[in-house]
Design an enzyme around this catalytic site. Structure first.
Site, PDB file in Angstrom:
ATOM      1  N   ASN A 109      34.890   6.018  27.201  1.00 36.41           N
ATOM      2  CA  ASN A 109      33.937   6.381  26.163  1.00 36.41           C
ATOM      3  C   ASN A 109      32.564   6.016  26.716  1.00 36.41           C
ATOM      4  O   ASN A 109      32.131   4.869  26.606  1.00 36.41           O
ATOM      5  CB  ASN A 109      34.217   5.630  24.858  1.00 36.41           C
ATOM      6  CG  ASN A 109      33.247   6.058  23.759  1.00 36.41           C
ATOM      7  OD1 ASN A 109      32.279   6.767  24.018  1.00 36.41           O
ATOM      8  ND2 ASN A 109      33.513   5.623  22.535  1.00 36.41           N
ATOM      9  N   GLU A 167      38.432  11.429  28.083  1.00 36.14           N
ATOM     10  CA  GLU A 167      37.200  11.051  27.382  1.00 36.14           C
ATOM     11  C   GLU A 167      37.528  10.780  25.911  1.00 36.14           C
ATOM     12  O   GLU A 167      38.257  11.553  25.291  1.00 36.14           O
ATOM     13  CB  GLU A 167      36.235  12.239  27.496  1.00 36.14           C
ATOM     14  CG  GLU A 167      34.932  12.101  26.756  1.00 36.14           C
ATOM     15  CD  GLU A 167      34.126  13.424  26.793  1.00 36.14           C
ATOM     16  OE1 GLU A 167      34.719  14.506  27.043  1.00 36.14           O
ATOM     17  OE2 GLU A 167      32.924  13.364  26.545  1.00 36.14           O
ATOM     18  N   HIS A 190      35.793   9.731  22.079  1.00 36.00           N
ATOM     19  CA  HIS A 190      34.671   9.453  21.179  1.00 36.00           C
ATOM     20  C   HIS A 190      35.223   9.037  19.837  1.00 36.00           C
ATOM     21  O   HIS A 190      36.079   9.746  19.276  1.00 36.00           O
ATOM     22  CB  HIS A 190      33.748  10.662  21.048  1.00 36.00           C
ATOM     23  CG  HIS A 190      33.114  11.025  22.344  1.00 36.00           C
ATOM     24  ND1 HIS A 190      32.152  10.230  22.924  1.00 36.00           N
ATOM     25  CD2 HIS A 190      33.365  12.025  23.209  1.00 36.00           C
ATOM     26  CE1 HIS A 190      31.819  10.750  24.096  1.00 36.00           C
ATOM     27  NE2 HIS A 190      32.549  11.843  24.300  1.00 36.00           N
ATOM     28  N   PRO A 222      27.343   1.913  26.397  1.00 37.34           N
ATOM     29  CA  PRO A 222      26.398   1.123  25.618  1.00 37.34           C
ATOM     30  C   PRO A 222      26.654   1.132  24.117  1.00 37.34           C
ATOM     31  O   PRO A 222      26.996   2.173  23.545  1.00 37.34           O
ATOM     32  CB  PRO A 222      25.041   1.757  25.938  1.00 37.34           C
ATOM     33  CG  PRO A 222      25.346   3.085  26.535  1.00 37.34           C
ATOM     34  CD  PRO A 222      26.673   2.954  27.203  1.00 37.34           C
ATOM     35  N   ASN A 223      26.494  -0.040  23.526  1.00 38.48           N
ATOM     36  CA  ASN A 223      26.564  -0.253  22.074  1.00 38.48           C
ATOM     37  C   ASN A 223      27.978  -0.225  21.498  1.00 38.48           C
ATOM     38  O   ASN A 223      28.158  -0.437  20.298  1.00 38.48           O
ATOM     39  CB  ASN A 223      25.671   0.750  21.308  1.00 38.48           C
ATOM     40  CG  ASN A 223      24.223   0.667  21.754  1.00 38.48           C
ATOM     41  OD1 ASN A 223      23.640  -0.404  21.706  1.00 38.48           O
ATOM     42  ND2 ASN A 223      23.663   1.767  22.220  1.00 38.48           N
ATOM     43  N   ARG A 248      27.201  -1.614  14.031  1.00 40.40           N
ATOM     44  CA  ARG A 248      26.387  -0.406  14.184  1.00 40.40           C
ATOM     45  C   ARG A 248      26.920   0.715  13.281  1.00 40.40           C
ATOM     46  O   ARG A 248      28.120   1.013  13.280  1.00 40.40           O
ATOM     47  CB  ARG A 248      26.352   0.051  15.650  1.00 40.40           C
ATOM     48  CG  ARG A 248      27.646   0.666  16.138  1.00 40.40           C
ATOM     49  CD  ARG A 248      27.608   1.117  17.584  1.00 40.40           C
ATOM     50  NE  ARG A 248      26.717   2.216  17.853  1.00 40.40           N
ATOM     51  CZ  ARG A 248      26.948   3.137  18.807  1.00 40.40           C
ATOM     52  NH1 ARG A 248      28.047   3.078  19.559  1.00 40.40           N
ATOM     53  NH2 ARG A 248      26.085   4.087  19.013  1.00 40.40           N
ATOM     54  N   TYR A 294      30.875   4.952  12.679  1.00 41.62           N
ATOM     55  CA  TYR A 294      31.843   4.390  13.636  1.00 41.62           C
ATOM     56  C   TYR A 294      32.919   3.521  12.987  1.00 41.62           C
ATOM     57  O   TYR A 294      33.825   3.049  13.675  1.00 41.62           O
ATOM     58  CB  TYR A 294      31.091   3.584  14.706  1.00 41.62           C
ATOM     59  CG  TYR A 294      30.146   4.455  15.512  1.00 41.62           C
ATOM     60  CD1 TYR A 294      30.632   5.434  16.370  1.00 41.62           C
ATOM     61  CD2 TYR A 294      28.759   4.326  15.378  1.00 41.62           C
ATOM     62  CE1 TYR A 294      29.772   6.255  17.080  1.00 41.62           C
ATOM     63  CE2 TYR A 294      27.891   5.133  16.093  1.00 41.62           C
ATOM     64  CZ  TYR A 294      28.400   6.094  16.938  1.00 41.62           C
ATOM     65  OH  TYR A 294      27.554   6.905  17.646  1.00 41.62           O
ATOM     66  N   ARG A 311      27.983  16.323  14.753  1.00 44.76           N
ATOM     67  CA  ARG A 311      26.746  15.542  14.726  1.00 44.76           C
ATOM     68  C   ARG A 311      25.585  16.319  15.364  1.00 44.76           C
ATOM     69  O   ARG A 311      25.634  17.541  15.420  1.00 44.76           O
ATOM     70  CB  ARG A 311      27.003  14.180  15.389  1.00 44.76           C
ATOM     71  CG  ARG A 311      28.093  13.391  14.632  1.00 44.76           C
ATOM     72  CD  ARG A 311      28.361  12.037  15.253  1.00 44.76           C
ATOM     73  NE  ARG A 311      27.175  11.192  15.192  1.00 44.76           N
ATOM     74  CZ  ARG A 311      27.046  10.042  15.863  1.00 44.76           C
ATOM     75  NH1 ARG A 311      28.039   9.641  16.660  1.00 44.76           N
ATOM     76  NH2 ARG A 311      25.953   9.332  15.755  1.00 44.76           N
ATOM     77  N   ALA A 344      26.423   6.790  24.658  1.00 44.75           N
ATOM     78  CA  ALA A 344      25.230   7.634  24.802  1.00 44.75           C
ATOM     79  C   ALA A 344      25.119   8.258  26.193  1.00 44.75           C
ATOM     80  O   ALA A 344      24.543   9.348  26.353  1.00 44.75           O
ATOM     81  CB  ALA A 344      23.982   6.818  24.485  1.00 44.75           C
TER      82      ALA A 344
HETATM   83  C1  DQA Z   1      30.197   7.888  20.815  1.00 56.78           C
HETATM   84  C2  DQA Z   1      29.336   9.104  20.445  1.00 56.78           C
HETATM   85  C3  DQA Z   1      28.029   9.084  21.205  1.00 56.78           C
HETATM   86  O1  DQA Z   1      27.256  10.239  20.861  1.00 56.78           O
HETATM   87  C4  DQA Z   1      27.234   7.854  20.855  1.00 56.78           C
HETATM   88  O2  DQA Z   1      26.037   7.809  21.615  1.00 56.78           O
HETATM   89  C5  DQA Z   1      28.014   6.612  20.988  1.00 56.78           C
HETATM   90  C6  DQA Z   1      29.431   6.593  20.634  1.00 56.78           C
HETATM   91  C7  DQA Z   1      31.489   7.801  19.982  1.00 56.78           C
HETATM   92  O3  DQA Z   1      32.350   7.033  20.351  1.00 56.78           O
HETATM   93  O4  DQA Z   1      31.597   8.461  18.938  1.00 56.78           O
HETATM   94  O5  DQA Z   1      27.475   5.555  21.311  1.00 56.78           O
HETATM   95  O6  DQA Z   1      30.593   8.023  22.175  1.00 56.78           O
END
Ligand code: DQA
Length: 142
Positions: free
Chosen positions: A73, A97, A99, A9-10, A17, A22, A106, A76
């Site tokens: 990725n 994985e 990020h 998501p997002n 965002r 990011y 964080r 959340a």
């Molecule tokens: C994320 C880190 C997560 O904590 C966050 O909720 C994201 C993006 C990252 O790519 O840094 O949406 O996965």
């Protein structure tokens, strides 16, 4: 070699965002990174992004017998989803994985990764290049 890149998501909101966290590069820029990586590394890459947990679970299940590796990725859902963890375990496709941000630096709730328990490797805080690094890692290890 066929690699499935999954984004939660997002991630489609990249560039809009929280650019301080990011970066300013957009989701379209991420797709361009993946295409360039596919060409440079001579691998086939399919990308899927969803804001819905079950859709990501469906894609992981459908990857069985189709993909050699998964780059994920979960965004959340990283910190909440036992369903994504179980799906990755079920298909047992080597997974990395990613990020974009350095989640270690964080909030405390971002220190927990359920999906990461089913992944062979994790890349954090490398921006969009983390996806390229994940593909290279899979190429070298599977
Ligand atoms: C994320 C880190 C997560 O904590 C966050 O909720 C994201 C993006 C990252 O790519 O840094 O949406 O996965």
């Amino acid at each position: 070699m066929k690699i499935l890149v999954l984004n939660g998501p997002n991630i489609n909101m990249l560039g809009i965002r929280e650019p301080g966290i990011y970066g300013k590069q957009s989701f379209v820029d991420l797709l361009a990174v993946l295409q360039a990586t596919a060409e440079a590394e001579n691998v086939e890459i399919d990308q899927y992004q969803s804001n819905h947990e079950g859709c990501l679970v469906d894609k992981i299940q459908q990857a069985l017998g189709v993909y050699d590796g998964i780059v994920i990725n979960p965004a959340a859902y990283t910190h909440t989803s036992v369903a994504i963890l179980d799906a990755l375990k079920a298909v047992a496709i080597p997974a990395v994985e990613v990020h974009i941000s350095n989640v270690d630096a964080r909030e405390a709730f971002r220190q927990i990764s359920y999906a990461g328990l089913a992944c062979k490797h994790t890349i954090k805080g490398q921006g969009l290049d983390g996806y390229r690094q994940a593909v290279v890692w899979l190429k070298e290890h599977i």
